[in-house]
Design a protein around this motif. Structure first.
Motif, PDB file in Angstrom:
ATOM      1  N   ILE A 190      -0.770  -0.115  14.769  1.00  0.00           N
ATOM      2  CA  ILE A 190      -0.756  -1.549  15.099  1.00  0.00           C
ATOM      3  C   ILE A 190       0.563  -2.181  14.646  1.00  0.00           C
ATOM      4  N   ALA A 191       0.988  -1.810  13.430  1.00  0.00           N
ATOM      5  CA  ALA A 191       2.247  -2.375  12.905  1.00  0.00           C
ATOM      6  C   ALA A 191       3.408  -1.974  13.806  1.00  0.00           C
ATOM      7  N   SER A 192       3.356  -0.722  14.323  1.00  0.00           N
ATOM      8  CA  SER A 192       4.464  -0.276  15.150  1.00  0.00           C
ATOM      9  C   SER A 192       4.493  -1.033  16.491  1.00  0.00           C
TER      10      SER A 192
ATOM     11  N   PHE B 109       8.914   4.617   6.652  1.00  0.00           N
ATOM     12  CA  PHE B 109       9.706   3.687   7.446  1.00  0.00           C
ATOM     13  C   PHE B 109       8.901   3.188   8.626  1.00  0.00           C
ATOM     14  N   ARG B 110       9.224   1.976   9.019  1.00  0.00           N
ATOM     15  CA  ARG B 110       8.466   1.306  10.060  1.00  0.00           C
ATOM     16  C   ARG B 110       8.545   2.061  11.381  1.00  0.00           C
TER      17      ARG B 110
ATOM     18  N   ALA C  40      -5.073   3.717   7.315  1.00  0.00           N
ATOM     19  CA  ALA C  40      -3.608   3.715   7.218  1.00  0.00           C
ATOM     20  C   ALA C  40      -2.996   4.147   8.556  1.00  0.00           C
ATOM     21  N   TRP C  41      -3.624   5.149   9.172  1.00  0.00           N
ATOM     22  CA  TRP C  41      -3.115   5.648  10.455  1.00  0.00           C
ATOM     23  C   TRP C  41      -3.219   4.546  11.510  1.00  0.00           C
TER      24      TRP C  41
ATOM     25  N   LEU D 221       0.202   0.115   3.848  1.00  0.00           N
ATOM     26  CA  LEU D 221       0.172   1.446   3.216  1.00  0.00           C
ATOM     27  C   LEU D 221       0.308   2.480   4.323  1.00  0.00           C
ATOM     28  N   SER D 222       1.350   3.287   4.243  1.00  0.00           N
ATOM     29  CA  SER D 222       1.564   4.273   5.311  1.00  0.00           C
ATOM     30  C   SER D 222       0.887   5.594   4.962  1.00  0.00           C
ATOM     31  N   VAL D 223       0.715   6.425   5.991  1.00  0.00           N
ATOM     32  CA  VAL D 223       0.118   7.746   5.775  1.00  0.00           C
ATOM     33  C   VAL D 223       1.016   8.562   4.840  1.00  0.00           C
TER      34      VAL D 223
END
Ligand code: NAP
Length: 334
Positions: free
Chosen positions: A276-278, A81-82, A270-271, A286-288
């Motif tokens: 940055i996305a947050s 989740f974002r 990914a980390w 692609l998330s961790v």
């Protein structure tokens, strides 16, 4: 025979509704959006749409009255989740609402419940052998909050079954691919990104997959012949990103990414992209948490469903060919 299906517009649910209707069942399909239901299920004979949300069950639960089977596929379903904590939302939908639904199903005389869990609640064997249904995971061992909520759900259902009569069979699908993934789920997004040439490369990975149509077929067979309390892993092929890309190239005519990245670099990227996305309040590609699932290299056996339900898993190439064709026909994929 009469069936009630939750999640009728989802990847698994719409394939299930279609197969039930083809086999002559009268189907009531729960959908949150009448417009999406018309798009996904419109024109199917013997299918009635019940508009509603798991959060307002009191309004529609009576429509389960007299159904021979309830197929519960709806879930709060994301591997990651974002922002923020989704734990309470996950556990409300995947645990509390599931149990409430099953209480009401019993009240309305439903003959059998077929519930959808996931193979994420099956523990990886330390000896490297393929995991089976008895390799159950404790919620705290789950790789992400979604997996945890499903593991808590498995335990809650077991507890529920000790004091209720309605038989419940649980299926544990692997990563599902297939036509009809309008969401799209993570697998559909991967295929769409591949078709749109948005993927930078592959990395070492290992994951079990199954066709959503085969998972749906297993659920119908489970409703017909599996005794309450049985659990079935639905897992057809152990594959990797590289193999998925190779088959996607073959079935789509689109060249896949040639680059192969080492895992430490992929985890670091990914980390970083999550951070940055947050900040930007955006989704990350692609998330961790997704990476952990794709690189865990857990193998789960779908053999019990073959033995006891007579299920036949289709080749992975057929699954990917049909998925690509569905996206192209629906205008979602290039
Ligand atoms: N896809 C996989 O790889 C995978 C693997 C293992 C297990 N599973 C499990 O398989 C089941 C089906 O997943 P799927 O792949 O079909 O995912 P999906 O395409 O995202 O479908 C989920 C469905 O649940 C519905 N839903 C979600 N929240 C709801 C709510 N509060 N009330 C009513 N309906 C709600 C969604 O409605 P909308 O269409 O309105 O969004 C959608 O129809 C889930 O239980 C999931 O946990 C999935």
């Amino acid at each position: 025979m009469r069936a009630f299906v939750t999640g009728g517009t989802g990847l698994l649910g719409n394939n299930l509704v279609r197969q039930l209707a083809e086999q002559g069942w009268q189907v009531r399909a729960l959908a949150r959006s009448a417009e999406k239901a018309a798009r996904m299920l419109g024109g199917l004979a013997n299918v009635e749409i019940v508009e509603g949300d798991l959060g307002d069950m009191g309004k529609w639960a009576g429509r389960m009255d007299g159904c021979d089977a309830l197929f519960h596929t709806a879930a709060y379903f994301r591997e990651s989740f974002r922002q923020g904590s989704h734990r309470s939302g996950l556990e409300q939908t995947n645990v509390a609402n599931a149990i409430r639904l099953f209480e009401l199903a019993e009240k309305y005389g439903v003959g059998k419940i077929v519930h959808t869990s996931t193979n994420a609640t099956i523990r990886k064997r330390p000896d490297g052998e393929v995991s089976v249904e008895s390799d159950r995971m404790e919620p705290d061992e789950a790789l992400n909050p979604y997996g945890r909520s499903k593991a808590v759900g498995d335990l809650a259902i077991e507890e529920f079954s000790r004091s209720h009569r309605v038989p419940i069979v649980t299926v544990h699908p692997a990563w599902m691919f297939g036509p009809g993934d309008a969401g799209p789920t993570g697998s559909g997004q991967l295929v769409l990104n591949f078709l749109g040439r948005k993927l930078p490369g592959s990395f070492p990975s290992g994951i079990d997959v199954v066709d959503a149509r085969d998972a749906a077929a297993a659920m119908i067979r489970a409703a017909d012949r599996a005794p309450g309390g049985e659990r079935y892993i639905l897992s057809a092929h152990y594959t990797s990103l590289e193999e998925l890309f190779r088959i996607l190239e073959k079935v789509s005519g689109v060249w896949g990414p040639a680059k192969k990245y080492p895992l430490p670099l992929v985890y670091f990227s990914a980390w970083m992209s999550e951070r940055i996305a947050s900040w930007r309040n955006k989704e990350t590609a692609l998330s961790v948490e997704e990476l952990k699932v794709m690189t865990e290299r857990k193998r789960t056996s779908g053999a019990k469903a073959v033995r006891e339900l007579g299920l036949a898993y289709r080749p992975l190439e057929e699954t990917l060919r049909d998925t690509v064709a569905w996206y192209r026909e629906s205008g979602m994929g290039s």
